[in-house]
Scaffold this motif. Structure first.
Motif, mmCIF file in Angstrom:
data_model
loop_
_atom_site.group_PDB
_atom_site.id
_atom_site.type_symbol
_atom_site.label_atom_id
_atom_site.label_comp_id
_atom_site.label_asym_id
_atom_site.label_seq_id
_atom_site.Cartn_x
_atom_site.Cartn_y
_atom_site.Cartn_z
ATOM 1 N N ASN A 1 0.759 -1.079 -0.019
ATOM 2 C CA ASN A 1 0.050 0.023 -0.078
ATOM 3 C C ASN A 1 0.923 1.196 0.055
ATOM 4 O O ASN A 1 0.704 2.066 -0.732
ATOM 5 C CB ASN A 1 -0.954 -0.032 1.105
ATOM 6 C CG ASN A 1 -2.030 1.250 1.222
ATOM 7 O OD1 ASN A 1 -2.169 1.744 -0.061
ATOM 8 N ND2 ASN A 1 -2.398 1.396 2.339
ATOM 9 N N ILE A 2 1.750 1.229 0.888
ATOM 10 C CA ILE A 2 2.877 2.475 1.035
ATOM 11 C C ILE A 2 3.583 2.532 -0.365
ATOM 12 O O ILE A 2 3.836 3.762 -0.960
ATOM 13 C CB ILE A 2 3.872 2.275 1.988
ATOM 14 C CG1 ILE A 2 3.127 2.311 3.602
ATOM 15 C CG2 ILE A 2 4.821 3.277 2.011
ATOM 16 C CD1 ILE A 2 3.988 2.192 4.452
ATOM 17 N N GLU B 1 6.495 6.673 -5.912
ATOM 18 C CA GLU B 1 7.014 6.177 -7.199
ATOM 19 C C GLU B 1 8.572 5.611 -6.852
ATOM 20 O O GLU B 1 8.966 4.621 -7.531
ATOM 21 C CB GLU B 1 7.322 7.366 -8.103
ATOM 22 C CG GLU B 1 7.267 6.972 -9.600
ATOM 23 C CD GLU B 1 6.702 5.787 -10.350
ATOM 24 O OE1 GLU B 1 7.164 4.898 -11.110
ATOM 25 O OE2 GLU B 1 5.498 5.988 -10.066
ATOM 26 N N ARG B 2 9.211 6.317 -6.059
ATOM 27 C CA ARG B 2 10.407 5.778 -5.780
ATOM 28 C C ARG B 2 10.555 4.464 -5.158
ATOM 29 O O ARG B 2 11.598 3.730 -5.361
ATOM 30 C CB ARG B 2 11.461 6.881 -5.031
ATOM 31 C CG ARG B 2 11.479 8.228 -5.510
ATOM 32 C CD ARG B 2 12.170 9.009 -4.749
ATOM 33 N NE ARG B 2 13.657 8.888 -4.781
ATOM 34 C CZ ARG B 2 14.446 9.425 -3.891
ATOM 35 N NH1 ARG B 2 14.231 10.282 -3.038
ATOM 36 N NH2 ARG B 2 15.787 9.157 -3.959
ATOM 37 N N ILE B 3 9.779 3.981 -4.258
ATOM 38 C CA ILE B 3 9.580 2.684 -3.761
ATOM 39 C C ILE B 3 9.036 1.857 -4.818
ATOM 40 O O ILE B 3 9.658 0.494 -4.625
ATOM 41 C CB ILE B 3 8.588 2.896 -2.495
ATOM 42 C CG1 ILE B 3 9.006 3.829 -1.380
ATOM 43 C CG2 ILE B 3 8.599 1.492 -1.968
ATOM 44 C CD1 ILE B 3 8.265 3.906 -0.253
ATOM 45 N N ILE C 1 10.319 1.897 -7.705
ATOM 46 C CA ILE C 1 11.424 1.575 -8.539
ATOM 47 C C ILE C 1 12.312 0.627 -7.760
ATOM 48 O O ILE C 1 13.001 -0.185 -8.079
ATOM 49 C CB ILE C 1 12.112 2.612 -8.998
ATOM 50 C CG1 ILE C 1 11.152 3.563 -9.772
ATOM 51 C CG2 ILE C 1 13.356 2.579 -9.483
ATOM 52 C CD1 ILE C 1 11.650 5.183 -10.173
ATOM 53 N N LEU C 2 12.455 1.056 -6.364
ATOM 54 C CA LEU C 2 13.250 0.016 -5.425
ATOM 55 C C LEU C 2 12.816 -1.295 -5.320
ATOM 56 O O LEU C 2 13.709 -2.123 -5.451
ATOM 57 C CB LEU C 2 13.200 0.633 -4.019
ATOM 58 C CG LEU C 2 14.202 1.830 -3.791
ATOM 59 C CD1 LEU C 2 13.775 2.513 -2.395
ATOM 60 C CD2 LEU C 2 15.559 1.628 -4.164
ATOM 61 N N PHE C 3 11.496 -1.437 -5.400
ATOM 62 C CA PHE C 3 10.818 -2.956 -5.614
ATOM 63 C C PHE C 3 11.277 -3.565 -6.694
ATOM 64 O O PHE C 3 11.481 -5.008 -6.610
ATOM 65 C CB PHE C 3 9.552 -3.055 -5.120
ATOM 66 C CG PHE C 3 8.991 -2.831 -3.861
ATOM 67 C CD1 PHE C 3 9.921 -3.182 -2.767
ATOM 68 C CD2 PHE C 3 7.472 -2.671 -3.500
ATOM 69 C CE1 PHE C 3 9.364 -3.335 -1.506
ATOM 70 C CE2 PHE C 3 7.247 -2.576 -2.022
ATOM 71 C CZ PHE C 3 8.092 -2.845 -0.966
ATOM 72 N N LYS C 4 11.379 -2.967 -7.702
ATOM 73 C CA LYS C 4 11.802 -3.382 -8.958
ATOM 74 C C LYS C 4 13.202 -3.865 -9.304
ATOM 75 O O LYS C 4 13.709 -4.993 -9.827
ATOM 76 C CB LYS C 4 11.483 -2.681 -10.257
ATOM 77 C CG LYS C 4 9.766 -2.423 -10.535
ATOM 78 C CD LYS C 4 9.484 -1.406 -11.617
ATOM 79 C CE LYS C 4 8.355 -1.235 -11.768
ATOM 80 N NZ LYS C 4 7.751 -0.278 -12.637
ATOM 81 N N LYS C 5 14.090 -3.169 -8.454
ATOM 82 C CA LYS C 5 15.510 -3.417 -8.376
ATOM 83 C C LYS C 5 15.716 -4.042 -7.424
ATOM 84 O O LYS C 5 16.968 -4.938 -7.260
ATOM 85 C CB LYS C 5 16.213 -2.118 -8.059
ATOM 86 C CG LYS C 5 16.028 -0.913 -8.877
ATOM 87 C CD LYS C 5 16.657 -1.046 -9.997
ATOM 88 C CE LYS C 5 16.389 0.233 -11.050
ATOM 89 N NZ LYS C 5 17.428 -0.040 -12.362
ATOM 90 N N ILE C 6 14.760 -4.880 -6.525
ATOM 91 C CA ILE C 6 15.421 -6.007 -5.483
ATOM 92 C C ILE C 6 15.824 -7.205 -6.006
ATOM 93 O O ILE C 6 16.763 -7.846 -5.648
ATOM 94 C CB ILE C 6 13.960 -6.361 -4.686
ATOM 95 C CG1 ILE C 6 13.787 -4.938 -3.543
ATOM 96 C CG2 ILE C 6 14.325 -7.464 -3.846
ATOM 97 C CD1 ILE C 6 12.587 -5.139 -2.714
ATOM 98 N N GLU C 7 15.221 -7.533 -7.193
ATOM 99 C CA GLU C 7 15.577 -8.759 -7.708
ATOM 100 C C GLU C 7 16.958 -8.611 -8.424
ATOM 101 O O GLU C 7 17.660 -9.735 -8.216
ATOM 102 C CB GLU C 7 14.644 -9.033 -9.156
ATOM 103 C CG GLU C 7 13.258 -9.576 -8.775
ATOM 104 C CD GLU C 7 12.204 -9.876 -9.951
ATOM 105 O OE1 GLU C 7 12.955 -9.967 -10.951
ATOM 106 O OE2 GLU C 7 11.130 -9.730 -9.581
ATOM 107 N N ASP C 8 17.277 -7.628 -9.073
ATOM 108 C CA ASP C 8 18.667 -7.219 -9.382
ATOM 109 C C ASP C 8 19.800 -7.551 -8.283
ATOM 110 O O ASP C 8 20.761 -8.015 -8.173
ATOM 111 C CB ASP C 8 18.851 -5.883 -9.720
ATOM 112 C CG ASP C 8 18.134 -5.893 -11.417
ATOM 113 O OD1 ASP C 8 17.991 -7.155 -12.144
ATOM 114 O OD2 ASP C 8 17.798 -5.048 -11.704
#
Length: 140
Positions: A47-48, A53-55, A57-64
């Motif tokens: 939800n947060i 938007e920045r979060i 992007i961070l969630f997408k980068k977690i896999e990397d």
């Protein structure tokens, strides 16, 4: 697939152990399960994250990040598969002899595990004393 089921059972067992140790999930009415609480936390985080938007992007980068933290990642990057293949092909003529040596070691394992071989460290002090006596006899 069987390995996945075993891993799932193992994870479930570990979760139940955690619940027992922290005193929740004992089956009594009104107790909360750790898994339920984790689902609530994940929902709150999602939800947060959906609002910022920045979060996202961070969630997408977690896999990397997880990929880069893998200890074998550097090995895969440092030595490409083609180089590994060339190395194996260059050592191809040695592989049968090394396989024969490994087979020989396998056949000799019972001898290495025998009580006589395992007792060698116990006899080291006696052997050293006998060696000293032998040296003294040669000198005299």
């Amino acid at each position: 697939m069987a390995a996945g089921a075993v891993e799932l059972r193992r994870l479930q067992w570990r979760l139940e152990e955690v619940e027992q140790r922290i005193g929740v999930g004992d089956g009594a009415p009104g107790t909360r399960k750790v898994a339920d609480e984790l689902v609530k936390v994940q929902a709150a985080l999602n939800n947060i994250a959906s609002k910022r938007e920045r979060i996202k992007i961070l969630f997408k980068k977690i896999e990397d990040v997880i990929k880069y933290l893998d200890p074998q990642y550097i090995d895969r990057m440092a030595i490409p598969d083609t180089i590994k293949l060339q190395f194996i092909l260059a050592e191809e003529h040695l592989i049968p002899s090394r396989a024969a040596l490994l087979e020989q070691v396998k056949n000799l394992q019972p001898i290495l595990g025998s009580t006589s071989i395992q007792a060698v460290p116990d006899h080291a002090a006696k052997l050293q004393r006998l060696s000293q006596i032998h040296i003294q006899q040669q000198v005299a």
